[in-house]
Write an enzyme that holds these catalytic residues in place. Structure first.
Site, PDB file in Angstrom:
ATOM      1  N   HIS A 125     -40.308  48.705 -25.211  1.00 46.44           N
ATOM      2  CA  HIS A 125     -39.490  49.925 -25.227  1.00 46.44           C
ATOM      3  C   HIS A 125     -38.627  50.064 -23.972  1.00 46.44           C
ATOM      4  CE1 HIS A 125     -42.278  52.010 -28.409  1.00 46.44           C
ATOM      5  NE2 HIS A 125     -41.636  50.968 -28.872  1.00 46.44           N
ATOM      6  N   CYS A 136     -20.761  50.224 -22.668  1.00 43.36           N
ATOM      7  CA  CYS A 136     -20.551  48.765 -22.775  1.00 43.36           C
ATOM      8  C   CYS A 136     -21.873  48.001 -22.805  1.00 43.36           C
ATOM      9  CB  CYS A 136     -19.654  48.247 -21.654  1.00 43.36           C
ATOM     10  SG  CYS A 136     -20.446  48.155 -20.028  1.00 43.36           S
ATOM     11  N   CYS A 153     -20.355  53.869 -15.095  1.00 47.36           N
ATOM     12  CA  CYS A 153     -20.607  52.420 -15.096  1.00 47.36           C
ATOM     13  C   CYS A 153     -19.603  51.737 -14.168  1.00 47.36           C
ATOM     14  CB  CYS A 153     -20.456  51.898 -16.522  1.00 47.36           C
ATOM     15  SG  CYS A 153     -20.454  50.105 -16.657  1.00 47.36           S
ATOM     16  N   THR A 194     -53.167  53.042 -27.514  1.00 41.84           N
ATOM     17  CA  THR A 194     -52.004  53.403 -28.334  1.00 41.84           C
ATOM     18  C   THR A 194     -52.472  54.078 -29.613  1.00 41.84           C
ATOM     19  OG1 THR A 194     -50.047  52.599 -29.521  1.00 41.84           O
ATOM     20  CG2 THR A 194     -51.853  51.011 -29.225  1.00 41.84           C
TER      21      THR A 194
END
Ligand code: APR
Length: 251
Positions: A125, A136, A153, A194
């Site tokens: 993840h 981008c 960016c 989990t």
């Protein structure tokens, strides 16, 4: 109280040529990292995770989403690996000494497995400490501190975002392929901390079972895997995993 470890599991782990493990938020609970939903406290309690962790949310309110992740990053930055993380790293070293392969697949974005020393690690993840461009897709390590939130960016001027997998987003394909290969090839699969509710990670232990692997679950609570697992070790990862690794070192 000593933790009861099934002798057959120890035998299977001693013989295994390949071992895979899947971890989730539970393995970091003892490091004080709140699970995704627990993190919705205080200031942030008015928001649902779906309202903050989707590309749609980012497009709607990028500042809000950036600031929420900045808060989580700070929380995680203060956390340290616990005995569960350290036991998994130690287990990998011991398997390597006898030429066996250990693959650790995690759904956690906190980076604590790497900090604990795990090497063959798949972060399914993503990682909260990494940043990429929403527009981008390029990774960004530095950017201008010009007051823009989120920052811009440096490559394309787009908006920066955390390099984690949001709801409604695909998992990184190489990581996903490597995770399924590890689950299909292993002799023993450990599912640790989990809830097994979020796909595609939830399918990994079932894939291992289908291929004939021994599957052991480590969790203080029952999950959808519990009824199918070969062994269920009920307890916190920070106690069960060190006990397991210690037992394996005894002949
Ligand atoms: N040791 C082991 N397991 C624990 C511990 C502990 N100390 N404490 C809690 N658990 C277990 C809980 O019983 C639960 O089954 O950890 C599990 C945590 O479940 P979730 O919060 O659903 O976390 P996870 O399975 O990692 O969620 C998967 O869903 O929210 C998204 O992308 C997010 O990666 C996350 C994914």
């Amino acid at each position: 109280m000593p933790i009861g470890l099934p002798a057959e599991l120890l035998v299977a782990l001693r013989r295994a040529r390949r071992v895979a493990a899947l971890t989730g938020a539970g393995v970091s609970a003892e490091s004080g990292v709140p699970t995704f939903r627990d993190a919705q406290t205080g200031l942030w309690s008015q928001y649902r995770p779906e309202a903050l962790a989707t590309p749609q949310a980012f497009q709607r309110d990028p500042k809000l989403v950036w600031e929420w992740y900045a808060w989580r990053r700070e929380l995680v930055g203060r956390a340290r690996p616990n005995p569960g993380h350290l036991a998994l790293a130690e287990f990998e070293r011991r398997l390597a000494q006898r030429g066996a392969v250990f693959t650790l697949i995690t759904q956690n974005v906190d980076g604590l497995h790497a900090q604990a020393g795990s090497q063959n690690l798949i972060e399914l993840h993503g990682n909260l400490q990494r940043t990429k461009c929403f527009d981008c897709g390029r990774p960004a390590e530095t950017w201008a501190e010009d007051g823009s939130v989120p920052p811009r960016c440096p490559a394309c001027g787009g908006r920066l975002r955390p390099d984690v997998v949001w709801f409604n987003e695909a998992l990184p394909p190489e990581a996903l392929t490597a995770a399924f290969e590890a689950a299909q090839a292993c002799d023993v699969f450990l599912s640790v901390g989990t809830s097994g509710l979020v796909e595609p990670a939830a399918s990994l232990p079932f894939e291992a079972l289908r291929r004939g692997a021994v599957v052991a679950e480590v969790n203080p609570h029952e999950t959808p895997l519990s009824a199918h697992a070969t062994f269920v070790l009920v307890g916190p990862a920070g106690e069960v995993l060190p006990a397991l690794v210690q037992a394996l070192s005894r002949q």
